[in-house]
Scaffold this motif. Structure first.
Motif, PDB file in Angstrom:
ATOM      1  N   UNK A  90      41.244  37.474  37.874  1.00 11.74           N
ATOM      2  CA  UNK A  90      41.252  37.893  37.045  1.00 11.74           C
ATOM      3  C   UNK A  90      39.538  38.487  37.141  1.00 11.74           C
ATOM      4  N   UNK A  91      39.355  39.405  35.769  1.00  8.14           N
ATOM      5  CA  UNK A  91      38.195  39.698  35.898  1.00  8.14           C
ATOM      6  C   UNK A  91      36.685  38.534  35.484  1.00  8.14           C
ATOM      7  N   UNK A  92      37.663  37.549  34.291  1.00  8.08           N
ATOM      8  CA  UNK A  92      36.606  36.475  34.035  1.00  8.08           C
ATOM      9  C   UNK A  92      36.638  35.423  35.346  1.00  8.08           C
ATOM     10  N   UNK A  93      37.638  35.289  35.424  1.00  9.89           N
ATOM     11  CA  UNK A  93      37.429  34.492  37.050  1.00  9.89           C
ATOM     12  C   UNK A  93      36.666  34.992  37.502  1.00  9.89           C
ATOM     13  N   UNK A  94      36.294  36.056  38.052  1.00 10.58           N
ATOM     14  CA  UNK A  94      35.660  36.856  39.375  1.00 10.58           C
ATOM     15  C   UNK A  94      34.326  36.312  38.416  1.00 10.58           C
ATOM     16  N   UNK A  95      33.719  36.813  37.513  1.00 14.91           N
ATOM     17  CA  UNK A  95      32.450  36.685  36.298  1.00 14.91           C
ATOM     18  C   UNK A  95      31.968  35.396  36.702  1.00 14.91           C
ATOM     19  N   UNK A  96      32.218  34.319  37.077  1.00 15.88           N
ATOM     20  CA  UNK A  96      31.366  32.979  37.238  1.00 15.88           C
ATOM     21  C   UNK A  96      31.479  33.348  38.464  1.00 15.88           C
ATOM     22  N   UNK A  97      31.937  34.042  39.617  1.00 20.27           N
ATOM     23  CA  UNK A  97      31.305  34.116  40.732  1.00 20.27           C
ATOM     24  C   UNK A  97      30.694  32.389  41.095  1.00 20.27           C
ATOM     25  N   UNK A  98      32.233  31.401  41.377  1.00 21.58           N
ATOM     26  CA  UNK A  98      31.777  29.835  41.474  1.00 21.58           C
ATOM     27  C   UNK A  98      32.482  29.751  42.822  1.00 21.58           C
ATOM     28  N   UNK A  99      32.580  30.425  43.759  1.00 15.28           N
ATOM     29  CA  UNK A  99      33.203  30.645  45.192  1.00 15.28           C
ATOM     30  C   UNK A  99      32.620  29.918  45.822  1.00 15.28           C
ATOM     31  N   UNK A 129      42.961  48.087  40.465  1.00 12.93           N
ATOM     32  CA  UNK A 129      42.345  47.299  39.114  1.00 12.93           C
ATOM     33  C   UNK A 129      41.397  47.720  38.833  1.00 12.93           C
ATOM     34  N   UNK A 130      41.172  48.295  37.569  1.00 14.99           N
ATOM     35  CA  UNK A 130      39.824  49.495  37.368  1.00 14.99           C
ATOM     36  C   UNK A 130      38.105  47.987  37.481  1.00 14.99           C
ATOM     37  N   UNK A 131      37.434  49.055  38.612  1.00 13.62           N
ATOM     38  CA  UNK A 131      36.107  48.135  38.043  1.00 13.62           C
ATOM     39  C   UNK A 131      36.045  47.112  39.335  1.00 13.62           C
ATOM     40  N   UNK A 132      36.744  47.466  40.186  1.00 17.00           N
ATOM     41  CA  UNK A 132      36.635  46.014  42.020  1.00 17.00           C
ATOM     42  C   UNK A 132      35.864  46.760  42.514  1.00 17.00           C
ATOM     43  N   UNK A 133      35.172  46.490  43.400  1.00 13.60           N
ATOM     44  CA  UNK A 133      34.597  46.439  44.593  1.00 13.60           C
ATOM     45  C   UNK A 133      34.942  46.991  45.890  1.00 13.60           C
ATOM     46  N   UNK A 134      34.811  47.899  47.148  1.00 14.80           N
ATOM     47  CA  UNK A 134      35.408  48.329  47.362  1.00 14.80           C
ATOM     48  C   UNK A 134      36.628  47.372  47.987  1.00 14.80           C
ATOM     49  N   UNK A 135      36.160  46.362  48.396  1.00 16.81           N
ATOM     50  CA  UNK A 135      36.364  44.989  49.331  1.00 16.81           C
ATOM     51  C   UNK A 135      38.003  44.246  48.793  1.00 16.81           C
TER      52      UNK A 135
END
Length: 373
Positions: free
Chosen positions: A111-120, A287-293
């Motif tokens: 989800x967007x909020x999970x991606x925003x954490x950038x904790x991978x 899904x809107x706002x995602x990177x091309x990958x």
């Protein structure tokens, strides 16, 4: 043989339209070859030059296909080992975040909020993750009633059954949709997943979108009290199979000989099928706002188009676009590239009854895989 020789074209891909016979022939030859998986080639060298161990896990829905993909990939790349542990989507995403998995399978995108954490942990900070919808499959509503193999149900009735509001199989709400079927005066036992599950999230998303009877939001965790809980896809299938008057939901590849439900779409009842599952994916926007990958899509579960089956699971391959460990990159790219190829998808058809990805989706997925570094 080298992995590249398993592709139909090094520059592109013709649209997926192998005949059923051709698909089975391709899949069968690869699966037969898997008997020799990881046996060394003459001289003891892997013909592809790939070596090392790739660790993955996650969605149990993908397990049958993943085991077939692993066997065929290792046959073609005898120096490589791929592991896939069907821990469930939630655990798979957690393990990917923690860096325990080099790649993961998940029955939903992040989800967007999970991606925003950038904790991978395994990925270079500030770089996007790759999400590819590689596994498209209907979710079957399965049941066990003596002498009955199919039932027609609308969303409101399905919701009432799984909430525990409809408790007998001969309830008028079921009987009115199944003229000519003798329904028993038997208690319904509704089985749901006990673990966090992308299958549950997709199933509850369908119910939430289609009927006010389901007054809970879509969730990977079962939202109501009551019913019988079982762990994983196998647990649900076993509970339904070993009971009487039981009903549950599971990846359609695991339906086996159980009864299944045709779901009301518009004015018709639609049986699950790979073609019907693919139809809804083709109609759904990115899904809107995602990177091309990041190829996440937003499923349109309320479509009333003819032949669309709305309870569909789209499971993803998830990887870093830029790994902290450069050594793992060749294996990640090779394995993900194999899964999305015509041959890989043919193996998935044979092993798990998936709907092969379209040529358009393949082009986007290939570009995402090629970008991994």
């Amino acid at each position: 043989m080298p992995l590249k020789s398993m592709r139909l074209s090094s520059t592109g891909r013709r649209p997926w339209r192998l005949s059923g016979i051709a698909a089975i022939a391709v899949a069968g030859s690869l699966l037969l070859a898997s008997c020799a998986a990881n046996e060394p080639a003459p001289g003891g060298e892997s013909p592809s030059g790939l070596s090392g161990t790739l660790v993955g896990g996650g969605a149990s829905s993908q397990d049958a296909a993943q085991q077939a993909w692993v066997a065929a990939f290792q046959t073609a790349n005898t120096g490589a080992t791929v592991e896939y542990e069907p821990t469930g989507s939630g655990a798979g995403r957690d393990n990917f975040i923690a860096g325990a998995n080099n790649f993961t399978g998940s029955d939903r995108a992040f989800k967007d909020d999970e991606l925003a954490k950038d904790n991978f942990t395994a990925c270079v900070a500030g770089t996007p993750i790759v999400e590819i919808p590689n596994y498209i499959s209907p979710i079957a509503i399965i049941f066990k009633l003596d002498g009955i193999t199919s039932l027609n149900l609308d969303a409101a009735t399905i919701a009432g059954i799984f909430k525990g509001d409809i408790t007998k199989w001969n309830d008028q709400k079921i009987a009115s949709q199944n003229a000519g079927v003798t329904l028993p005066d038997l208690a319904i036992t509704a089985v749901h997943r006990s673990d966090e599950s992308g299958t549950t999230e997709n199933f509850t998303d369908y119910l939430h979108a289609n009927t006010p009877v389901w007054d809970a939001d879509a969730s990977g965790n079962w939202p109501y009290e009551g019913g019988e809980a079982a762990n994983g896809t196998s647990g649900v299938v076993d509970a339904v199979s070993n009971g009487t008057g039981t009903i549950g939901y599971a990846d359609a590849s695991r339906a086996g000989g159980l009864g299944t439900v045709a779901v009301k779409v518009g004015g018709d009842y639609v049986e699950y099928s790979a073609a019907a599952a693919a139809a809804i994916v083709d109609e759904s926007p990115a899904a809107p706002g995602r990177n091309a990958v990041d190829l996440a899509i937003e499923l349109d579960r309320t479509s009333d188009a003819a032949g669309v089956y709305p309870i569909v699971l789209v499971s993803y391959l998830i990887a870093c676009s830029d790994y902290q460990d450069d050594a793992i990159v060749p294996l990640v790219k090779a394995y993900l590239g194999y899964i999305i190829s015509d041959e890989g998808q043919a193996v998935g058809v044979k092993a798990a009854g998936i709907a092969p990805i379209s040529a358009t989706l393949f082009d986007k997925a290939k570009a995402a895989v090629d970008s991994i570094r």
